[in-house]
Design an enzyme around this catalytic site. Sequence first.
Site, PDB file in Angstrom:
ATOM      1  N   ARG A   1       0.833  -1.196   0.000  1.00  0.00           N
ATOM      2  CA  ARG A   1       0.000   0.000   0.000  1.00  0.00           C
ATOM      3  C   ARG A   1       0.865   1.241   0.000  1.00  0.00           C
ATOM      4  O   ARG A   1       1.911   1.292   0.663  1.00  0.00           O
ATOM      5  CB  ARG A   1      -0.915  -0.005   1.225  1.00  0.00           C
TER       6      ARG A   1
ATOM      7  N   SER B   1      -8.847   0.383   0.285  1.00  0.00           N
ATOM      8  CA  SER B   1      -9.665   0.102   1.454  1.00  0.00           C
ATOM      9  C   SER B   1     -10.253   1.395   2.020  1.00  0.00           C
ATOM     10  O   SER B   1     -10.931   2.131   1.311  1.00  0.00           O
ATOM     11  CB  SER B   1      -8.842  -0.651   2.497  1.00  0.00           C
ATOM     12  N   HIS B   2      -9.956   1.687   3.280  1.00  0.00           N
ATOM     13  CA  HIS B   2     -10.520   2.875   3.938  1.00  0.00           C
ATOM     14  C   HIS B   2      -9.540   4.045   3.964  1.00  0.00           C
ATOM     15  O   HIS B   2      -9.802   5.052   4.621  1.00  0.00           O
ATOM     16  CB  HIS B   2     -10.911   2.518   5.373  1.00  0.00           C
TER      17      HIS B   2
ATOM     18  N   LYS C   1      -4.169  -6.371  -2.038  1.00  0.00           N
ATOM     19  CA  LYS C   1      -4.351  -7.478  -1.104  1.00  0.00           C
ATOM     20  C   LYS C   1      -4.165  -8.768  -1.890  1.00  0.00           C
ATOM     21  O   LYS C   1      -4.782  -8.946  -2.947  1.00  0.00           O
ATOM     22  CB  LYS C   1      -5.740  -7.426  -0.472  1.00  0.00           C
TER      23      LYS C   1
ATOM     24  N   ASP D   1     -16.980  -0.112   4.280  1.00  0.00           N
ATOM     25  CA  ASP D   1     -15.778   0.669   3.986  1.00  0.00           C
ATOM     26  C   ASP D   1     -15.533   0.663   2.479  1.00  0.00           C
ATOM     27  O   ASP D   1     -16.352   0.163   1.703  1.00  0.00           O
ATOM     28  CB  ASP D   1     -14.566   0.131   4.756  1.00  0.00           C
TER      29      ASP D   1
ATOM     30  N   ASP E   1     -13.799  -0.937   0.323  1.00  0.00           N
ATOM     31  CA  ASP E   1     -13.772  -2.152  -0.500  1.00  0.00           C
ATOM     32  C   ASP E   1     -14.745  -3.220  -0.023  1.00  0.00           C
ATOM     33  O   ASP E   1     -14.732  -4.340  -0.528  1.00  0.00           O
ATOM     34  CB  ASP E   1     -12.360  -2.725  -0.567  1.00  0.00           C
TER      35      ASP E   1
ATOM     36  N   ASP F   1     -15.158  -4.992   2.782  1.00  0.00           N
ATOM     37  CA  ASP F   1     -14.855  -6.134   3.648  1.00  0.00           C
ATOM     38  C   ASP F   1     -15.104  -5.827   5.128  1.00  0.00           C
ATOM     39  O   ASP F   1     -14.954  -6.694   5.976  1.00  0.00           O
ATOM     40  CB  ASP F   1     -13.423  -6.629   3.437  1.00  0.00           C
ATOM     41  N   ARG F   2     -15.483  -4.582   5.443  1.00  0.00           N
ATOM     42  CA  ARG F   2     -15.789  -4.215   6.822  1.00  0.00           C
ATOM     43  C   ARG F   2     -17.213  -3.680   6.922  1.00  0.00           C
ATOM     44  O   ARG F   2     -17.750  -3.123   5.951  1.00  0.00           O
ATOM     45  CB  ARG F   2     -14.807  -3.158   7.341  1.00  0.00           C
TER      46      ARG F   2
ATOM     47  N   LYS G   1      -8.360  -6.145  20.776  1.00  0.00           N
ATOM     48  CA  LYS G   1      -9.068  -4.890  21.030  1.00  0.00           C
ATOM     49  C   LYS G   1     -10.529  -5.103  21.426  1.00  0.00           C
ATOM     50  O   LYS G   1     -11.232  -4.144  21.744  1.00  0.00           O
ATOM     51  CB  LYS G   1      -8.992  -3.999  19.784  1.00  0.00           C
TER      52      LYS G   1
ATOM     53  N   HIS H   1     -14.211  -6.148  10.787  1.00  0.00           N
ATOM     54  CA  HIS H   1     -14.048  -7.346   9.958  1.00  0.00           C
ATOM     55  C   HIS H   1     -14.746  -8.517  10.658  1.00  0.00           C
ATOM     56  O   HIS H   1     -14.481  -8.778  11.839  1.00  0.00           O
ATOM     57  CB  HIS H   1     -12.568  -7.696   9.780  1.00  0.00           C
TER      58      HIS H   1
ATOM     59  N   ALA I   1       1.298  -1.415  18.865  1.00  0.00           N
ATOM     60  CA  ALA I   1       1.852  -0.669  17.748  1.00  0.00           C
ATOM     61  C   ALA I   1       1.057  -0.990  16.493  1.00  0.00           C
ATOM     62  O   ALA I   1       0.800  -2.159  16.185  1.00  0.00           O
ATOM     63  CB  ALA I   1       3.320  -1.023  17.551  1.00  0.00           C
ATOM     64  N   SER I   2       0.656   0.040  15.783  1.00  0.00           N
ATOM     65  CA  SER I   2      -0.084  -0.160  14.531  1.00  0.00           C
ATOM     66  C   SER I   2       0.821  -0.812  13.497  1.00  0.00           C
ATOM     67  O   SER I   2       1.992  -0.449  13.359  1.00  0.00           O
ATOM     68  CB  SER I   2      -0.604   1.176  14.008  1.00  0.00           C
ATOM     69  N   ASN I   3       0.264  -1.775  12.784  1.00  0.00           N
ATOM     70  CA  ASN I   3       1.021  -2.424  11.708  1.00  0.00           C
ATOM     71  C   ASN I   3       0.913  -1.672  10.391  1.00  0.00           C
ATOM     72  O   ASN I   3       1.565  -2.038   9.415  1.00  0.00           O
ATOM     73  CB  ASN I   3       0.531  -3.861  11.513  1.00  0.00           C
TER      74      ASN I   3
END
Length: 807
Positions: A364, A452-453, A462, A586, A588, A590-591, A629, A673, A766-768
């Site tokens: 991305r 995506s979003h 993806k 969202d 695409d 998928d959410r 989460k 998701h 930590a965000s991936n």
Amino acid sequence: MVRPKLSLKPSAFLLAVVITPLLIAAVVIACFQFINNQLITPFEQTQQQRLTDAYGSGQMQLFDHNIVLLQRGLERRAKSASNHNEQVELKNAIVAGIIPATEARLLTVEEGGLTLDSHNILRNNIEADVVNKSISQHQLIHDTYRLNERDTLLLSAPIDNSEQQVSAILLASYDLTELAKLSLSTNNKASYALSFKGKLIASSGVIVPGLYHAQLPSKKVPGISLSAQLSSSALANSQLDHSNLSLLSYLAAACIAAICLLGYLITNFSATKRSTRPSSTIDSTKQASTIKQTTPPSNSNKLTTTTAPSSEDTRNQGTGQLIEEALPKNILDEVDEVDEVDEVDEDDILLLPDRSIFRAYDIRGIASSQLDQTTVVQVGKAIGSACLDKQQQHIAVGCDGRLSSPAIKQALIEGLLSTGINVLDIGDVATPLLYFTTHFSEFTSGVMITGSHNPKEYNGLKIVIEQKSLHGEQIQALYQCIEKNHFAEGEGILSAACIDADYIDSIITDIAIAQPLKIVIDCGNGIAGKAAPRLFEELSCEVIPLYCEVDGNFPNHHPDPSVADNMADLITAVQEHEADLGIAFDGDGDRLGVVDSNGEIIPADRLLMLFAQDVVSRNPGADVVFDVKCTRQLNALITSYGGRPVMWKSGHSLIKDKMRSTGALLGGEFTGHFFFKERWFGFDDGLYSAARLIEILSTGGQDLSELLDKLPNTISTPEIIIKVEESIKFAIIEQLIDTGDFSDGKIVSIDGLRVEFPDGWGLVRASNTSGALTFRFEGDSHDVIDRIQNMFQQQLLTIKNKIAVNF
């Protein structure tokens, strides 16, 4: 008088004895090969296709014949059951028959309709529709559907009373897989594969992708199709013996070569006889002229410092001696070395992509700069090579509605085809349709081009190989493939297909809507708008579309339902239209985001509780996977219904991997998701998840808020995002785990740091996908949340990479 000796010129000999015969022989062989390729081989292929079609047709007819016999037998026996005892005996006999039914039910009919008790036995609308048709048409009716991962043939046979009126219905269910196995022949002539709605249910032998195979639909059972392919032995028997043809072509070539040699010898012998006549002395001037013409021209560009020999020397020395004396002994070697050095061409320099675009779950970046044509072609080559390494010969490609997606798709397909992999272009689709294609067709690998979003200037890829989403090291391996410039080479075949109808039909077949709902659909101008309104209209819902026109500029709001501001228009529309439900997707598809009839946004982990209650109640012992989460209330709820809660790392690829390894029937993330393995394929699908929610609401007789009020609840925060440097985000988490003091809290380090207390919990990870830390907190009261947040704030100030945060 000098009589010169006639010598054979090597060039003439080569021309007459070697080159000419070889050319003629090549032409002869080419002619034979042309006949073989253009006439004989096509004839063979046509015969093989006819044989394959014949075997396949016969096998399909055998399956249909068995179904007809089953139907007629059931119908005949139903007519003979005149009283209740005989009807009960018939029901038991069907379950214990030669072709046993998985289930048989007797339904009572009164006044042209089912009694209430009998109607309650029905599981879904498909069963109700079949039974009603059987009563009204007074004949056996059949249909197929998928129930609890089982593909089922449903037969509804009317039972008459003495007045020839329908008094009961015998409803029999048969396992399609078992019926298919009974019908498949086992021989060494052909391989067969029976599929139901694209899913393989029985096979005899192996169907090899890429070779010709007959594809035949059943005339009796909707959704059933058969693939037939000749076995290797039958294929060999259908071919002609080409060895004699090859031998004949080589013999003909050899004869022509021999004739040419004989002709040359005869001609040379005649010339020798003529040369024995006296000839005049060769003029010295003419001889000198001949020498001059045969001397190769000097290379003035390379030998500019060499002194030319005099005319006197030219007359008295041979050409070879002149050149040899004129040049230094090592100069020709040096010139050859210079000629062998390749010039550096800018086109030959491999420009590597920006490595930062190779993320944790996808590729991305900014479309205009980081995903240019060169980069995407390289990525396509790397993906194609990775597929071929796993013996994957086919790959599907889809894209969302972003403005940059068509150009990226074109470059990606160019790269894929150059490796020799076959590409199926499924057009502009939501991501779940790409995933669906990898389960529904032979294209078990795929690439979805979508941002995506993310903001509109972004885009990404993806990647799925063998129905598994790439992530982590697998994504990095693609970069390493590009870095090494190590790609497969070939010429793939490009084809196109529209999968939308198959996707929608599969969901409609699976979902049972007891009563229609009024719903508002907000697609945020994302690609989900192409399929979502049609899907829910065909599920008999009253649909109020909101921003369902696909527009890559996203003019109304950003397509990210996890952000509350993006749900404002949906909330307003639900309240204005007094809708039962509001759903948002969202970019695409998928959410899923949801708003209840009161205009309240429902957190995704609360929805997962509702889904878990539904799935586990039917499947005691089932695993449910959720990310770190999500609310801790999931543990208690899943356990209370006999299921097993499994907490795991955040990330759609990681959740799918965990579900695959545990055999879980359901999964979910706080980001929206949802992954249904019960009755579906296990990938994240916002559209299917929305359909499952509507199914629950339509059969429960209560609205969403009432159902959720019955579930345990606590106070929680949304995701809290704190920006940090990309280079230190993981170090912060490690230091907190190593040195943090969280009193009596239980440390969970599956993904980041989650600290559990008796009255609540806190999380930092930590965000991936970006340079950020994600926090979330839950507690029995606001005071509990404040206490846990203060604890996290204090510990973040004690570590080496300390940061100050304000929640």
